[in-house]
Scaffold this motif. Structure first.
Motif, PDB file in Angstrom:
ATOM      1  N   GLU A 198     107.046  21.077  73.892  1.00  0.00           N
ATOM      2  CA  GLU A 198     107.601  19.920  73.205  1.00  0.00           C
ATOM      3  C   GLU A 198     107.181  18.665  73.950  1.00  0.00           C
ATOM      4  O   GLU A 198     107.153  18.645  75.184  1.00  0.00           O
ATOM      5  N   PHE A 199     106.802  17.649  73.192  1.00  0.00           N
ATOM      6  CA  PHE A 199     106.535  16.336  73.776  1.00  0.00           C
ATOM      7  C   PHE A 199     107.281  15.304  72.950  1.00  0.00           C
ATOM      8  O   PHE A 199     107.070  15.187  71.737  1.00  0.00           O
ATOM      9  N   ASP A 200     108.188  14.578  73.585  1.00  0.00           N
ATOM     10  CA  ASP A 200     109.054  13.617  72.900  1.00  0.00           C
ATOM     11  C   ASP A 200     108.849  12.223  73.477  1.00  0.00           C
ATOM     12  O   ASP A 200     108.398  12.066  74.614  1.00  0.00           O
ATOM     13  N   PHE A 201     109.197  11.222  72.686  1.00  0.00           N
ATOM     14  CA  PHE A 201     109.332   9.891  73.276  1.00  0.00           C
ATOM     15  C   PHE A 201     110.683   9.310  72.910  1.00  0.00           C
ATOM     16  O   PHE A 201     111.314   9.691  71.915  1.00  0.00           O
ATOM     17  N   THR A 202     111.150   8.410  73.742  1.00  0.00           N
ATOM     18  CA  THR A 202     112.413   7.703  73.546  1.00  0.00           C
ATOM     19  C   THR A 202     112.072   6.254  73.222  1.00  0.00           C
ATOM     20  O   THR A 202     111.218   5.661  73.883  1.00  0.00           O
ATOM     21  N   TYR A 203     112.715   5.694  72.219  1.00  0.00           N
ATOM     22  CA  TYR A 203     112.279   4.405  71.696  1.00  0.00           C
ATOM     23  C   TYR A 203     113.446   3.450  71.511  1.00  0.00           C
ATOM     24  O   TYR A 203     114.608   3.847  71.448  1.00  0.00           O
ATOM     25  N   LYS A 204     113.090   2.185  71.405  1.00  0.00           N
ATOM     26  CA  LYS A 204     114.034   1.135  71.055  1.00  0.00           C
ATOM     27  C   LYS A 204     113.385   0.259  70.005  1.00  0.00           C
ATOM     28  O   LYS A 204     112.219  -0.132  70.151  1.00  0.00           O
ATOM     29  N   LEU A 205     114.119  -0.056  68.950  1.00  0.00           N
ATOM     30  CA  LEU A 205     113.605  -0.904  67.872  1.00  0.00           C
ATOM     31  C   LEU A 205     114.205  -2.300  67.966  1.00  0.00           C
ATOM     32  O   LEU A 205     115.406  -2.459  68.210  1.00  0.00           O
ATOM     33  N   THR A 206     113.362  -3.307  67.790  1.00  0.00           N
ATOM     34  CA  THR A 206     113.832  -4.681  67.621  1.00  0.00           C
ATOM     35  C   THR A 206     113.662  -5.006  66.143  1.00  0.00           C
ATOM     36  O   THR A 206     112.552  -5.270  65.670  1.00  0.00           O
ATOM     37  N   THR A 207     114.761  -4.934  65.403  1.00  0.00           N
ATOM     38  CA  THR A 207     114.698  -5.031  63.951  1.00  0.00           C
ATOM     39  C   THR A 207     114.777  -6.482  63.487  1.00  0.00           C
ATOM     40  O   THR A 207     115.275  -7.349  64.199  1.00  0.00           O
ATOM     41  N   PRO A 208     114.301  -6.765  62.257  1.00  0.00           N
ATOM     42  CA  PRO A 208     114.442  -8.121  61.708  1.00  0.00           C
ATOM     43  C   PRO A 208     115.912  -8.467  61.507  1.00  0.00           C
ATOM     44  O   PRO A 208     116.797  -7.602  61.563  1.00  0.00           O
ATOM     45  N   ALA A 209     116.179  -9.746  61.256  1.00  0.00           N
ATOM     46  CA  ALA A 209     117.542 -10.191  60.948  1.00  0.00           C
ATOM     47  C   ALA A 209     117.885  -9.764  59.528  1.00  0.00           C
ATOM     48  O   ALA A 209     117.287 -10.265  58.569  1.00  0.00           O
ATOM     49  N   PRO A 210     118.817  -8.832  59.335  1.00  0.00           N
ATOM     50  CA  PRO A 210     119.023  -8.257  57.994  1.00  0.00           C
ATOM     51  C   PRO A 210     119.570  -9.233  56.970  1.00  0.00           C
ATOM     52  O   PRO A 210     119.348  -9.044  55.771  1.00  0.00           O
ATOM     53  N   LEU A 211     120.281 -10.284  57.404  1.00  0.00           N
ATOM     54  CA  LEU A 211     120.818 -11.230  56.425  1.00  0.00           C
ATOM     55  C   LEU A 211     119.714 -11.997  55.712  1.00  0.00           C
ATOM     56  O   LEU A 211     119.928 -12.549  54.635  1.00  0.00           O
ATOM     57  N   ALA A 212     118.518 -12.020  56.308  1.00  0.00           N
ATOM     58  CA  ALA A 212     117.391 -12.709  55.676  1.00  0.00           C
ATOM     59  C   ALA A 212     116.576 -11.783  54.781  1.00  0.00           C
ATOM     60  O   ALA A 212     115.624 -12.234  54.137  1.00  0.00           O
ATOM     61  N   MET A 213     116.941 -10.507  54.734  1.00  0.00           N
ATOM     62  CA  MET A 213     116.197  -9.523  53.945  1.00  0.00           C
ATOM     63  C   MET A 213     116.945  -9.225  52.655  1.00  0.00           C
ATOM     64  O   MET A 213     118.168  -9.137  52.636  1.00  0.00           O
ATOM     65  N   ARG A 214     116.192  -9.047  51.586  1.00  0.00           N
ATOM     66  CA  ARG A 214     116.810  -8.663  50.321  1.00  0.00           C
ATOM     67  C   ARG A 214     117.201  -7.189  50.363  1.00  0.00           C
ATOM     68  O   ARG A 214     116.656  -6.410  51.121  1.00  0.00           O
ATOM     69  N   SER A 215     118.161  -6.801  49.522  1.00  0.00           N
ATOM     70  CA  SER A 215     118.513  -5.393  49.416  1.00  0.00           C
ATOM     71  C   SER A 215     117.286  -4.595  48.983  1.00  0.00           C
ATOM     72  O   SER A 215     116.512  -5.032  48.139  1.00  0.00           O
ATOM     73  N   GLY A 216     117.131  -3.435  49.570  1.00  0.00           N
ATOM     74  CA  GLY A 216     116.000  -2.585  49.238  1.00  0.00           C
ATOM     75  C   GLY A 216     115.559  -1.783  50.440  1.00  0.00           C
ATOM     76  O   GLY A 216     116.272  -1.698  51.448  1.00  0.00           O
ATOM     77  N   VAL A 217     114.392  -1.199  50.334  1.00  0.00           N
ATOM     78  CA  VAL A 217     113.834  -0.367  51.392  1.00  0.00           C
ATOM     79  C   VAL A 217     112.505  -0.963  51.825  1.00  0.00           C
ATOM     80  O   VAL A 217     111.716  -1.420  51.007  1.00  0.00           O
ATOM     81  N   TYR A 218     112.287  -0.965  53.125  1.00  0.00           N
ATOM     82  CA  TYR A 218     111.082  -1.527  53.720  1.00  0.00           C
ATOM     83  C   TYR A 218     110.407  -0.427  54.543  1.00  0.00           C
ATOM     84  O   TYR A 218     111.073   0.272  55.308  1.00  0.00           O
ATOM     85  N   ARG A 219     109.099  -0.300  54.406  1.00  0.00           N
ATOM     86  CA  ARG A 219     108.374   0.748  55.124  1.00  0.00           C
ATOM     87  C   ARG A 219     107.207   0.163  55.910  1.00  0.00           C
ATOM     88  O   ARG A 219     106.614  -0.842  55.523  1.00  0.00           O
ATOM     89  N   GLY A 220     106.896   0.845  56.973  1.00  0.00           N
ATOM     90  CA  GLY A 220     105.724   0.517  57.778  1.00  0.00           C
ATOM     91  C   GLY A 220     105.301   1.751  58.548  1.00  0.00           C
ATOM     92  O   GLY A 220     105.993   2.767  58.561  1.00  0.00           O
ATOM     93  N   MET A 221     104.155   1.672  59.194  1.00  0.00           N
ATOM     94  CA  MET A 221     103.663   2.820  59.933  1.00  0.00           C
ATOM     95  C   MET A 221     102.802   2.356  61.095  1.00  0.00           C
ATOM     96  O   MET A 221     102.147   1.307  61.027  1.00  0.00           O
ATOM     97  N   THR A 222     102.847   3.124  62.169  1.00  0.00           N
ATOM     98  CA  THR A 222     101.933   2.907  63.285  1.00  0.00           C
ATOM     99  C   THR A 222     101.472   4.263  63.778  1.00  0.00           C
ATOM    100  O   THR A 222     102.105   5.289  63.510  1.00  0.00           O
ATOM    101  N   THR A 223     100.365   4.278  64.493  1.00  0.00           N
ATOM    102  CA  THR A 223      99.772   5.532  64.959  1.00  0.00           C
ATOM    103  C   THR A 223      99.619   5.506  66.475  1.00  0.00           C
ATOM    104  O   THR A 223      99.156   4.508  67.037  1.00  0.00           O
ATOM    105  N   TYR A 224     100.023   6.585  67.111  1.00  0.00           N
ATOM    106  CA  TYR A 224      99.806   6.777  68.546  1.00  0.00           C
ATOM    107  C   TYR A 224      98.863   7.964  68.744  1.00  0.00           C
ATOM    108  O   TYR A 224      98.965   8.973  68.044  1.00  0.00           O
ATOM    109  N   ARG A 225      97.985   7.810  69.706  1.00  0.00           N
ATOM    110  CA  ARG A 225      97.078   8.899  70.056  1.00  0.00           C
ATOM    111  C   ARG A 225      97.555   9.534  71.356  1.00  0.00           C
ATOM    112  O   ARG A 225      97.905   8.834  72.311  1.00  0.00           O
ATOM    113  N   VAL A 226      97.595  10.852  71.380  1.00  0.00           N
ATOM    114  CA  VAL A 226      98.047  11.612  72.543  1.00  0.00           C
ATOM    115  C   VAL A 226      96.867  12.410  73.082  1.00  0.00           C
ATOM    116  O   VAL A 226      96.102  12.995  72.309  1.00  0.00           O
TER     117      VAL A 226
END
Length: 412
Positions: A198-226
């Motif tokens: 098993e190889f895991d990582f521990t993460y912390k997210l700095t999220t946008p200010a939600p009051l400025a976002m409209r209701s809905g779902v937002y997606r994104g993606m990033t890639t890490y190479r191991v």
């Protein structure tokens, strides 16, 4: 869509909706693993100052075990990357890449996109730690194959050993919070072949200010190479590494469910226009009122943005609604409609919503607030003004009526 009827012809409509995200991004590879991280924002009336996303990612990796409560207490979020493989161990008491070794990447920014593709926000991703679970494939290694000395470059946050199958798990926690490149390592005690279970990582997210976002779902993606040392990988597992998967696609989903509620008091479905102070000045002295009007009070709760627009049964060319004499042939008279929402402003102009005129020809304003507003007293004012009043009084005893629909759209 919820329509609220006014028997005097004044109708309101409240429309609320949440949209599903339909944007998918990916990096194709025959040696890729896909993992998913999610968070949501649901405002809480009992805690209106709460403006952060809540992590909703299912537990996996090192924290999804006997260490779960420790991770919860320390706000460590681990995720299993699904990377598996082998590592050739060497006797190397030098914290080098031949030992229990994990190099971690710096923080990065991921763009998340709204369901309709019109809004983008930045999501900060910090890798604050990593963990690896290995098992001695040869079966003759020591029970503690990576436990001598203090860790180099980080803290040893979690660890456990299973002597019966000669497996160990070690979790490193970075000291820099995941800002720069970091290398964490321990000495190695034996020359053996090890399975990377098993190889895991521990993460912390700095999220946008939600009051400025409209209701809905937002997606994104990033890639890490191991990979191993010298391979240019984002996660460097040292020397002697052979992996089944060497690419990790991390998919992010942020869900925003704003609160929106419009409460109308009983009787607000009927608005009878009259002079302020009553009809005595007209009936007793023949003084024509300056206006016939009525305030319709309501309360509004909202944690996000919403649009307001207008529809009329009898629209006029200038965008106002009209009311019409139902018994006699007479000119229609224009109705002036104003909206007051204390604490809200037009997001485009910054103008406070106090006496804001509503017309059918206006560009529907998007209204917003800086805080989660709860049950704020508000009002709509309906009025016939000036010469139009005199025109109506030329037809005593008649009734003027018209239907109006004010639309509050919580998903602009």
């Amino acid at each position: 869509m919820i329509r609220h009827s006014l028997s005097t012809g004044l109708q309101r409509l409240l429309r609320q909706g949440l949209c599903a995200l339909a944007l998918v991004a990916g990096v194709g590879s025959v040696h890729a693993a896909d993992i998913y991280i999610s968070a949501e924002f649901k405002p809480d009336v009992s805690d209106p100052d709460k403006r952060e996303f809540t992590n909703t990612t299912p537990w996996s990796g090192v924290c999804d075990s006997v260490h779960l409560q420790v991770c919860i207490n320390n706000e460590w979020w681990s995720i299993d990357t699904k990377v598996r493989g082998t590592k050739q161990g060497v006797y190397a008491p030098d914290w080098g890449p031949g030992g229990f070794y994990i190099g971690m990447p710096p923080s990065r920014t991921v763009t998340v996109v709204s369901d309709d593709g019109l809004s983008t926000f930045d999501l900060g991703v910090n890798i604050i730690g990593a963990a690896m679970r290995i098992t001695d494939l040869d079966g003759d290694g020591p029970r503690e194959p990576a436990s001598t000395g203090n860790p180099n470059g980080c803290s040893l946050a979690l660890k456990n050993t299973n002597a019966s199958n000669r497996s160990v798990m070690r979790m490193f926690l970075r000291r820099d919070g995941g800002e720069g490149v970091a290398i964490c390592s321990l000495h190695w005690l034996h020359e053996n072949n090890y399975a990377i279970q098993e190889f895991d990582f521990t993460y912390k997210l700095t999220t946008p200010a939600p009051l400025a976002m409209r209701s809905g779902v937002y997606r994104g993606m990033t890639t890490y190479r191991v990979g191993g040392t010298g391979e240019g990988a984002d996660f460097d597992l040292g020397d002697g590494v052979a992996l089944e998967d060497n690419i990790v696609n991390v998919h992010f989903e942020l869900k925003v469910e704003h609160a929106f509620q419009l409460d109308l008091p009983p009787g607000s479905e009927r608005a009878v226009l009259a002079p302020r102070g009553g009809w005595a000045q007209w009936s007793d002295h023949g003084i024509v009122p300056k206006s016939l009007e009525r305030d319709v009070p309501f309360s509004l709760s909202s944690s996000g943005q919403f649009e307001v627009s207008l529809q009329c049964q009898h629209p006029l060319a200038d965008g106002r609604c009209a009311i019409r004499n139902v018994a006699e042939a007479a000119d229609e008279v224009p109705l002036d409609i104003q909206l007051t929402l204390p604490g809200f402003r037009d997001s485009a102009t910054g103008v406070d919503v106090v006496g804001m005129p509503l017309t059918t020809t206006m560009l529907a304003p998007v209204l917003t607030a800086d805080v989660f507003i709860i049950r704020r007293p508000s009002k709509l004012n309906f009025a016939v003004n000036g010469d139009a009043v005199r025109s109506m009084l030329d037809h005593p005893g008649s009734h003027y009526r018209g239907d109006v629909t004010v639309i509050f759209d919580a998903s602009p």
